[in-house]
Write a protein that holds these residues in place. Sequence first.
Motif, short mmCIF file in Angstrom:
data_model
loop_
_atom_site.label_atom_id
_atom_site.label_comp_id
_atom_site.label_asym_id
_atom_site.label_seq_id
_atom_site.Cartn_x
_atom_site.Cartn_y
_atom_site.Cartn_z
N VAL A 123 9.56 -8.31 -48.61
CA VAL A 123 8.64 -7.45 -47.88
C VAL A 123 7.40 -8.26 -47.50
O VAL A 123 6.76 -8.88 -48.36
CB VAL A 123 8.23 -6.23 -48.72
N SER A 124 7.05 -8.27 -46.25
CA SER A 124 5.89 -9.04 -45.80
C SER A 124 4.60 -8.41 -46.29
O SER A 124 4.37 -7.22 -46.06
CB SER A 124 5.87 -9.12 -44.27
N PRO A 125 3.74 -9.18 -46.96
CA PRO A 125 2.46 -8.62 -47.42
C PRO A 125 1.56 -8.29 -46.25
O PRO A 125 1.67 -8.89 -45.17
CB PRO A 125 1.87 -9.76 -48.27
N PRO A 126 0.69 -7.33 -46.42
CA PRO A 126 -0.25 -7.02 -45.34
C PRO A 126 -1.25 -8.16 -45.16
O PRO A 126 -1.48 -8.96 -46.07
CB PRO A 126 -0.96 -5.75 -45.85
N GLU A 127 -1.81 -8.25 -43.99
CA GLU A 127 -2.82 -9.27 -43.67
C GLU A 127 -4.12 -8.59 -43.27
O GLU A 127 -4.11 -7.50 -42.67
CB GLU A 127 -2.31 -10.17 -42.53
N PRO A 128 -5.28 -9.21 -43.51
CA PRO A 128 -5.41 -10.45 -44.30
C PRO A 128 -5.62 -10.14 -45.77
O PRO A 128 -6.24 -9.11 -46.11
CB PRO A 128 -6.66 -11.08 -43.69
N LEU A 129 -5.15 -11.00 -46.64
CA LEU A 129 -5.41 -10.89 -48.07
C LEU A 129 -5.96 -12.23 -48.56
O LEU A 129 -5.50 -13.28 -48.11
CB LEU A 129 -4.13 -10.57 -48.85
N PRO A 130 -6.92 -12.22 -49.48
CA PRO A 130 -7.38 -13.49 -50.04
C PRO A 130 -6.26 -14.16 -50.83
O PRO A 130 -5.40 -13.49 -51.40
CB PRO A 130 -8.54 -13.08 -50.95
N ASP A 131 -6.28 -15.47 -50.86
CA ASP A 131 -5.24 -16.26 -51.52
C ASP A 131 -5.81 -16.79 -52.84
O ASP A 131 -6.67 -17.67 -52.84
CB ASP A 131 -4.83 -17.41 -50.61
N LEU A 132 -5.33 -16.24 -53.96
CA LEU A 132 -5.84 -16.61 -55.28
C LEU A 132 -4.75 -17.34 -56.07
O LEU A 132 -3.56 -17.12 -55.86
CB LEU A 132 -6.28 -15.37 -56.07
N ALA A 133 -5.18 -18.20 -56.98
CA ALA A 133 -4.22 -18.94 -57.80
C ALA A 133 -4.88 -19.32 -59.12
O ALA A 133 -6.09 -19.50 -59.21
CB ALA A 133 -3.72 -20.19 -57.08
N GLY A 134 -4.03 -19.46 -60.15
CA GLY A 134 -4.53 -19.85 -61.46
C GLY A 134 -3.40 -19.93 -62.45
O GLY A 134 -2.25 -19.58 -62.15
N PRO A 135 -3.70 -20.39 -63.66
CA PRO A 135 -2.66 -20.47 -64.70
C PRO A 135 -2.12 -19.09 -65.05
O PRO A 135 -2.75 -18.06 -64.79
CB PRO A 135 -3.41 -21.10 -65.89
N SER A 136 -0.94 -19.09 -65.67
CA SER A 136 -0.33 -17.84 -66.10
C SER A 136 -1.28 -17.07 -67.02
O SER A 136 -1.88 -17.64 -67.93
CB SER A 136 0.98 -18.13 -66.83
N GLY A 137 -1.41 -15.77 -66.78
CA GLY A 137 -2.27 -14.94 -67.60
C GLY A 137 -3.72 -14.88 -67.16
O GLY A 137 -4.53 -14.18 -67.78
N SER A 138 -4.08 -15.59 -66.09
CA SER A 138 -5.48 -15.64 -65.66
C SER A 138 -5.77 -14.75 -64.46
O SER A 138 -6.88 -14.80 -63.91
CB SER A 138 -5.88 -17.09 -65.33
N SER A 139 -4.82 -13.96 -64.03
CA SER A 139 -4.97 -13.22 -62.76
C SER A 139 -6.16 -12.26 -62.79
O SER A 139 -6.89 -12.14 -61.79
CB SER A 139 -3.69 -12.46 -62.44
N LYS A 140 -6.39 -11.57 -63.89
CA LYS A 140 -7.51 -10.62 -63.95
C LYS A 140 -8.85 -11.36 -63.88
O LYS A 140 -9.78 -10.91 -63.21
CB LYS A 140 -7.42 -9.78 -65.22
N GLU A 141 -8.95 -12.49 -64.57
CA GLU A 141 -10.17 -13.29 -64.54
C GLU A 141 -10.44 -13.81 -63.14
O GLU A 141 -11.58 -13.75 -62.64
CB GLU A 141 -10.07 -14.45 -65.52
N VAL A 142 -9.41 -14.31 -62.47
CA VAL A 142 -9.59 -14.89 -61.13
C VAL A 142 -9.96 -13.80 -60.14
O VAL A 142 -10.86 -13.99 -59.30
CB VAL A 142 -8.31 -15.63 -60.69
N LEU A 143 -9.31 -12.65 -60.22
CA LEU A 143 -9.64 -11.56 -59.30
C LEU A 143 -11.08 -11.08 -59.52
O LEU A 143 -11.81 -10.83 -58.55
CB LEU A 143 -8.67 -10.40 -59.47
N ALA A 144 -11.49 -10.96 -60.77
CA ALA A 144 -12.86 -10.52 -61.05
C ALA A 144 -13.88 -11.52 -60.50
O ALA A 144 -14.91 -11.12 -59.94
CB ALA A 144 -13.04 -10.34 -62.56
#
Length: 240
Positions: A123-144
């Motif tokens: 399923v194609s994600p909607p645009e535009p979305l910010p592109d975030l990345a980080g180690p496993s388990g860090s998604s909440k910290e990176v989004l915040a």
Amino acid sequence: MRQGGLAGLLLLVILLGAGGRALWVWLDRPVERVSIRGEMQHVNADYLRDRLSPLIRGRTWLSVSLNELREDARAIGWVSEVRVSRQWPDALTFELVEQEPVARWNDDYLLNAQGEPFAYGEVSPPEPLPDLAGPSGSSKEVLAYHRDLMERFDKLGLVVTQLRLEARGAWRFQLNDSVWVMLGRNDRQPRLARLIAAWHRQLDSQASHIRYIDLRYPNGVSVAWHGETETAQDANSEEG
């Protein structure tokens, strides 16, 4: 109680037990119909039916565990919450709440508003979305932290389009899909303050010529320009 009365009661219990089993067998027929309810913006009914069908294949109406079906259905990509109910005489109803993506995550996933990753599959994600990345388990910290940066740079008319947390704890981000900023691990608040001051003072008018900005200096910033191999530096020494 006389012997005849005991015999009659025993016969009634046997008949009721046999009748109960027969009623269960009669009611516990194969699931024949599945209804899907819920407002969906990103996935369609065919996508959901294809993924729900294997969950109910070979199941019967009374014996199937609704809690088990709920947990299995929640594992489907794009599904946030599920409620499952039986509908007489042989149907199940799935009430689904769709995931609301707020960012891309590590290329193959999206994040919901709680910072929880989910697979988006074909399923194609909607645009535009910010592109975030980080180690496993860090998604909440990176989004915040992305939300914090967005609030800071919104006042400058800038958008944080990418944010990376490296394995060793260093941060870097991209502004307006063009300028990369190397923030590093330590002293993030004063470094951002220096960047904002430099942006007001000079960099705003030269943004289209900037390749990247390095904030990993104790007292200033370093700017790399397009077409140049050396950086213009407002600092004496680089942090180790």
